[in-house]
Each structure stands twice: as C-alpha cells, then as structure tokens.
Design a protein around this motif. Structure first.
Motif, PDB file in Angstrom:
ATOM      1  N   GLN A   1       0.800  -1.217   0.000  1.00  0.00           N
ATOM      2  CA  GLN A   1       0.000   0.000   0.000  1.00  0.00           C
ATOM      3  C   GLN A   1       0.841   1.279   0.000  1.00  0.00           C
ATOM      4  OE1 GLN A   1      -3.331   0.381  -0.322  1.00  0.00           O
ATOM      5  NE2 GLN A   1      -3.340  -1.815  -0.735  1.00  0.00           N
ATOM      6  N   TRP A   2       2.154   1.159  -0.039  1.00  0.00           N
ATOM      7  CA  TRP A   2       3.022   2.340  -0.025  1.00  0.00           C
ATOM      8  C   TRP A   2       2.724   3.241  -1.216  1.00  0.00           C
ATOM      9  CZ3 TRP A   2       6.338   4.464   3.364  1.00  0.00           C
ATOM     10  CH2 TRP A   2       7.220   5.444   2.894  1.00  0.00           C
ATOM     11  N   ARG A   3       2.677   4.535  -0.974  1.00  0.00           N
ATOM     12  CA  ARG A   3       2.446   5.526  -2.028  1.00  0.00           C
ATOM     13  C   ARG A   3       3.776   6.172  -2.408  1.00  0.00           C
ATOM     14  NH1 ARG A   3      -1.852   2.962  -1.063  1.00  0.00           N
ATOM     15  NH2 ARG A   3      -3.890   3.962  -1.221  1.00  0.00           N
ATOM     16  N   PRO A   4       4.292   5.896  -3.607  1.00  0.00           N
ATOM     17  CA  PRO A   4       5.583   6.480  -4.008  1.00  0.00           C
ATOM     18  C   PRO A   4       5.531   8.008  -4.067  1.00  0.00           C
ATOM     19  CG  PRO A   4       4.997   4.639  -5.427  1.00  0.00           C
ATOM     20  CD  PRO A   4       3.789   4.945  -4.604  1.00  0.00           C
ATOM     21  N   MET A   5       6.653   8.608  -3.691  1.00  0.00           N
ATOM     22  CA  MET A   5       6.862  10.063  -3.813  1.00  0.00           C
ATOM     23  C   MET A   5       8.202  10.228  -4.523  1.00  0.00           C
ATOM     24  SD  MET A   5       5.751  10.911   0.117  1.00  0.00           S
ATOM     25  CE  MET A   5       6.079  12.669  -0.008  1.00  0.00           C
ATOM     26  N   PRO A   6       8.222  10.112  -5.857  1.00  0.00           N
ATOM     27  CA  PRO A   6       9.493   9.936  -6.581  1.00  0.00           C
ATOM     28  C   PRO A   6      10.313  11.206  -6.801  1.00  0.00           C
ATOM     29  CG  PRO A   6       7.642   9.899  -8.097  1.00  0.00           C
ATOM     30  CD  PRO A   6       7.050   9.989  -6.730  1.00  0.00           C
ATOM     31  N   ALA A   7       9.849  12.371  -6.380  1.00  0.00           N
ATOM     32  CA  ALA A   7      10.644  13.586  -6.590  1.00  0.00           C
ATOM     33  C   ALA A   7      12.025  13.422  -5.958  1.00  0.00           C
ATOM     34  CB  ALA A   7       9.928  14.791  -5.979  1.00  0.00           C
ATOM     35  N   PRO A   8      13.106  13.699  -6.691  1.00  0.00           N
ATOM     36  CA  PRO A   8      14.460  13.410  -6.192  1.00  0.00           C
ATOM     37  C   PRO A   8      14.938  14.421  -5.149  1.00  0.00           C
ATOM     38  CG  PRO A   8      14.589  14.405  -8.361  1.00  0.00           C
ATOM     39  CD  PRO A   8      13.135  14.219  -8.075  1.00  0.00           C
ATOM     40  N   VAL A   9      15.607  13.921  -4.143  1.00  0.00           N
ATOM     41  CA  VAL A   9      16.331  14.742  -3.168  1.00  0.00           C
ATOM     42  C   VAL A   9      17.797  14.790  -3.555  1.00  0.00           C
ATOM     43  CG1 VAL A   9      16.978  14.992  -0.737  1.00  0.00           C
ATOM     44  CG2 VAL A   9      14.688  14.172  -1.355  1.00  0.00           C
ATOM     45  N   TRP A  10      18.368  13.621  -3.890  1.00  0.00           N
ATOM     46  CA  TRP A  10      19.682  13.584  -4.514  1.00  0.00           C
ATOM     47  C   TRP A  10      19.726  12.413  -5.492  1.00  0.00           C
ATOM     48  CZ3 TRP A  10      20.432  12.289   1.002  1.00  0.00           C
ATOM     49  CH2 TRP A  10      20.708  10.920   1.217  1.00  0.00           C
ATOM     50  N   HIS A  11      20.590  12.537  -6.461  1.00  0.00           N
ATOM     51  CA  HIS A  11      20.772  11.488  -7.473  1.00  0.00           C
ATOM     52  C   HIS A  11      22.232  11.522  -7.888  1.00  0.00           C
ATOM     53  CE1 HIS A  11      19.337   9.485 -11.488  1.00  0.00           C
ATOM     54  NE2 HIS A  11      20.275   8.799 -10.865  1.00  0.00           N
TER      55      HIS A  11
END
Length: 259
Positions: free
Chosen positions: A105-115
């Motif tokens: 049920q996890w809802r992804p929050m894909p906005a990057p903090v670092w890459h």
C-alpha cells in the motif's frame, strides 16, 4: 502431540512469511524490480498529501505492533491466551504481514532529493547491500532460530522448555550493541537515488529505531542488571569506536542484543 505438531507447522509458516517479507524489503528499499514489482519509488502516483498521511500511518502501524508486542508485560498477558511456544512466531508473523501491507500500500513520492552517479553510486549501493548483510548475519550471531520462533516450537515438540540464551558478545556485538539496527540504517540511507518517499521512509524508520532501542535497552537493564550496564558503558549503541575503544575480558562475555 497434535498440538505440538500444529505449533511447529505454525512456526514454519510464520518463518516462511518472514522470508517473503525480507526478500520484498530488499527489492522495496533498493528499487530492485527483479525482486519486487512494487518498490519505494515504483508504483502508481498519488496525491502528495495523501502519500504522506498513508505512508506515515503504515509506518506507525508497524512501529506500534513491533514495539508493544516486544514488551515483557504484553508477553506475560499474551501467553495466557496463546501457547508460550507460539508467542515469538506470532510476533514474527504479524510483523511480517504488516510489512507486506506496507510494501503493497506504499504511495511512491518519486521527486528526487539527490541522485548521484558513477563511483559514488556504486559505493552507496555497496553500502546498502552491506547493511542488509550486517542485519541478517547479526541474527545468526546470537540465535537466528530463537529470534524467529523456530527454536521455541522445536523445544515444544520435544516436550521441553528452550534453554535460556547465554549472555555473550559474538563478533559484531563486540563493536556495537545493536548491529541488526545498524545494518537497517545503512540499508535505508545508503542509496544513489534518494526520493522524497525514500527520505520519509528512512527518517521515520530511524526515529522509530531510536525510540525502539531506548525501550529495548530499558528491558535489557531490567533483565540483566549491572551486567548489561557494564556492557553498555563499554560498547557504543550504533556507531563503533574505530580508534581507542576500551576492551576487557568481561566485555567479551556480555551480550549485545535480545529481542
């Protein structure tokens, strides 16, 4: 005999569910789609506010169950309802099922903090896998089968009580008191791609780990008294002393971690 066989079967099935949850955890945290189709960053998009609320509730549910059921007072009451030999397996089963629910049920929050890329990405990925290796191997350094309820069920099958675990500090437990949790922290934070969702997961999990360790250490002091107090004074909780750490013969005989 039938009841003993049933407890053993129950323990084996609980352990099997744990193995499924552990493999999914490897894929979930590391975004390995070969191990898990639904990961911390891979899944249907959702509203950011809904994602924070739902993900926080899922992590909170796991934290409450994992901490409350581990307390000695709860276990004393719980074992009046279920057989004592099945208590640990029930704990493992419920923890694993809640983890599976969290992953599902996890809802992804894909906005990057670092890459990061290149050698830094390889290094972080290596540290993440090292964390998983530390977490799993530390369970075998104490008693893996006791930790997951199998030893209790096998002892019940023989009509015996499982012997008390000795108080010792094998291998990593001579460096830190909680190598299992150190391994999880490395696995959660060492990633070449840190998304907002991953950051939320790592931050809330770290907060829970610190609170959980405080509760656990309180129980360990109550159980082992001055022996654990001496061990706590000599050995750090999570970060090993790389230079100049004090050692003694007594420290080599004291335990690191009990549930």
């Amino acid at each position: 005999m039938f009841a003993r066989l049933l407890i053993l079967f129950y323990a084996a099935m609980s352990y099997a569910v744990f193995l499924v949850s552990f493999v999914w955890a490897l894929g979930f945290v590391g975004n390995h789609d070969l191990l898990a189709s639904k990961t911390i960053d891979i899944g249907p998009p959702s509203d950011p506010v809904d994602a924070v609320v739902i993900n926080g509730l899922l992590l909170g549910l796991f934290a409450i169950q994992h901490s409350v059921m581990a307390r000695p007072g709860f276990k004393r009451v719980w074992t009046r309802i279920i057989p004592k030999a099945a208590e640990r397996s029930t704990y493992v089963l419920l923890s694993s099922l809640i983890l599976l629910l969290l992953f599902w049920q996890w809802r992804p929050m894909p906005a990057p903090v670092w890459h990061v890329q290149g050698a830094a990405a390889v290094l972080l990925t290596g540290v993440q896998w090292l964390g998983w290796v530390i977490a799993l191997s530390s369970t075998y350094m104490i008693d893996h089968f006791d930790l997951f309820g199998l030893r209790q069920a096998l002892s019940a099958m023989r009509g015996a009580q499982p012997p008390a675990l000795p108080f010792k500090t094998p291998l990593l437990y001579r460096l830190v008191r909680h190598p299992l949790m150190l391994g999880f922290l490395l696995a959660f934070w060492a990633t070449p791609v840190m998304s907002l969702g991953h950051l939320l997961f790592a931050a809330l999990s770290t907060g829970y780990i610190l609170v959980g360790l405080w509760l656990e250490e309180r129980d360990l002091v109550a159980q082992f008294g001055e022996t654990y107090q001496r061990y706590r004074r000599r050995v750090p909780m999570l970060l090993p002393r790389l230079i100049g750490g004090r050692r003694s013969a007594d420290a080599d005989r004291e335990v690191g971690e009990v549930r």
